[in-house]
Design a protein around this motif. Structure first.
Motif, mmCIF file in Angstrom:
data_model
loop_
_atom_site.group_PDB
_atom_site.id
_atom_site.type_symbol
_atom_site.label_atom_id
_atom_site.label_comp_id
_atom_site.label_asym_id
_atom_site.label_seq_id
_atom_site.Cartn_x
_atom_site.Cartn_y
_atom_site.Cartn_z
ATOM 1 N N VAL A 11 51.262 10.458 -7.448
ATOM 2 C CA VAL A 11 50.629 9.396 -8.604
ATOM 3 C C VAL A 11 50.254 8.846 -8.048
ATOM 4 C CG1 VAL A 11 50.422 8.130 -10.235
ATOM 5 C CG2 VAL A 11 51.532 11.333 -10.405
ATOM 6 N N TYR A 12 49.006 8.566 -7.961
ATOM 7 C CA TYR A 12 48.343 6.983 -7.707
ATOM 8 C C TYR A 12 48.204 6.213 -8.328
ATOM 9 C CZ TYR A 12 48.134 9.730 -3.654
ATOM 10 O OH TYR A 12 47.797 10.608 -2.198
ATOM 11 N N LEU A 13 48.086 5.140 -8.490
ATOM 12 C CA LEU A 13 47.262 3.745 -9.305
ATOM 13 C C LEU A 13 46.253 3.038 -8.800
ATOM 14 C CD1 LEU A 13 47.450 3.058 -12.225
ATOM 15 C CD2 LEU A 13 49.302 1.393 -11.285
ATOM 16 N N GLN A 14 45.838 3.751 -8.830
ATOM 17 C CA GLN A 14 44.691 2.106 -7.777
ATOM 18 C C GLN A 14 43.645 1.337 -8.595
ATOM 19 O OE1 GLN A 14 42.679 2.682 -4.807
ATOM 20 N NE2 GLN A 14 42.102 0.648 -5.610
ATOM 21 N N MET A 15 44.207 -0.150 -7.907
ATOM 22 C CA MET A 15 44.074 -0.907 -9.033
ATOM 23 C C MET A 15 42.642 -1.905 -8.494
ATOM 24 S SD MET A 15 47.345 -2.610 -9.939
ATOM 25 C CE MET A 15 49.061 -2.527 -8.737
ATOM 26 N N ASN A 16 41.772 -2.238 -9.713
ATOM 27 C CA ASN A 16 40.546 -3.499 -8.432
ATOM 28 C C ASN A 16 40.287 -4.511 -8.759
ATOM 29 O OD1 ASN A 16 39.626 -0.540 -6.259
ATOM 30 N ND2 ASN A 16 39.070 0.201 -8.185
ATOM 31 N N SER A 17 40.113 -5.488 -8.853
ATOM 32 C CA SER A 17 39.951 -6.696 -9.083
ATOM 33 C C SER A 17 40.475 -7.316 -10.077
ATOM 34 C CB SER A 17 38.778 -6.328 -10.398
ATOM 35 O OG SER A 17 37.136 -5.743 -10.492
ATOM 36 N N LEU A 18 41.635 -7.308 -9.233
ATOM 37 C CA LEU A 18 42.917 -7.569 -8.948
ATOM 38 C C LEU A 18 42.867 -9.213 -9.458
ATOM 39 C CD1 LEU A 18 45.066 -6.361 -6.471
ATOM 40 C CD2 LEU A 18 45.392 -6.004 -8.972
ATOM 41 N N ARG A 19 43.691 -9.902 -10.901
ATOM 42 C CA ARG A 19 44.157 -10.865 -11.066
ATOM 43 C C ARG A 19 44.843 -11.724 -10.969
ATOM 44 N NH1 ARG A 19 42.037 -8.983 -17.120
ATOM 45 N NH2 ARG A 19 39.393 -8.575 -16.794
ATOM 46 N N PRO A 20 45.338 -13.249 -10.894
ATOM 47 C CA PRO A 20 46.466 -13.542 -10.277
ATOM 48 C C PRO A 20 47.623 -12.929 -11.390
ATOM 49 C CG PRO A 20 44.924 -15.331 -10.151
ATOM 50 C CD PRO A 20 44.353 -14.124 -10.430
ATOM 51 N N GLU A 21 47.285 -13.209 -12.461
ATOM 52 C CA GLU A 21 48.152 -12.205 -13.925
ATOM 53 C C GLU A 21 48.632 -10.701 -13.618
ATOM 54 O OE1 GLU A 21 45.194 -13.883 -13.815
ATOM 55 O OE2 GLU A 21 44.091 -13.045 -15.489
ATOM 56 N N ASP A 22 48.405 -10.213 -12.718
ATOM 57 C CA ASP A 22 48.252 -8.968 -12.497
ATOM 58 C C ASP A 22 49.753 -9.000 -11.726
ATOM 59 O OD1 ASP A 22 45.249 -8.403 -12.209
ATOM 60 O OD2 ASP A 22 46.066 -7.956 -13.722
ATOM 61 N N THR A 23 49.986 -10.401 -10.815
ATOM 62 C CA THR A 23 51.276 -10.466 -10.122
ATOM 63 C C THR A 23 52.869 -9.741 -10.610
ATOM 64 O OG1 THR A 23 50.718 -12.126 -9.670
ATOM 65 C CG2 THR A 23 53.081 -11.908 -9.064
ATOM 66 N N ALA A 24 52.827 -9.229 -10.439
ATOM 67 C CA ALA A 24 54.486 -8.542 -10.760
ATOM 68 C C ALA A 24 54.681 -7.223 -9.728
ATOM 69 C CB ALA A 24 53.939 -7.543 -12.095
ATOM 70 N N VAL A 25 56.088 -7.072 -10.039
ATOM 71 C CA VAL A 25 56.610 -5.970 -9.631
ATOM 72 C C VAL A 25 56.312 -5.192 -10.478
ATOM 73 C CG1 VAL A 25 59.047 -4.230 -9.042
ATOM 74 C CG2 VAL A 25 59.184 -6.705 -9.467
#
Length: 123
Positions: free
Chosen positions: A77-91
């Motif tokens: 399963v793939y999770l494609q994440m675009n337009s990433l933001r600093p608040e997306d920082t996490a494990v």
């Protein structure tokens, strides 16, 4: 149920990452899979999920920026994440469950978890 999550890394804001979660063929076919994230000092949060039948669910915070897909040939399963933001920082963790679709955003409903992969987004 072994789950192998990988694909994290460090990117600048606006960048993209694709996370992957590999499972056995039985797990891939019988379970729904979700992605959750946990930032330091925060609780684990739902990101997205795909049911065993292919229906998808997204957190409001990632709608329009994230897609989730299944590759049956690779049991991944793939999770494609675009337009990433600093608040997306996490494990980021992948997990599997057999719960009904309406409960896929609830981390407590998941049975097995992968080891997590770090995503860091710099401004």
């Amino acid at each position: 149920v072994p789950l192998q999550a990988y694909g994290g890394g460090s990117v600048q804001a606006g960048g993209s990452l694709r996370l992957s979660c590999a499972a056995s063929s039985r797990t891939f076919n019988d379970y729904s899979m979700g992605w959750f994230c946990q930032a330091p000092g925060k609780e684990r949060e739902f990101v997205a999920a795909v049911s065993w039948s292919g229906s998808t669910l997204f957190a409001d915070s990632v709608k329009g920026r994230v897609t989730i897909s299944k590759d049956k040939a690779k049991n991944t399963v793939y999770l494609q994440m675009n337009s990433l933001r600093p608040e997306d920082t996490a494990v980021y963790y992948c997990a599997v469950t057999k719960v009904v679709f309406s409960h896929l955003a609830n981390a407590e409903q998941y049975d097995y978890w992968g080891q997590g992969t770090q995503v860091t987004v710099s401004s």
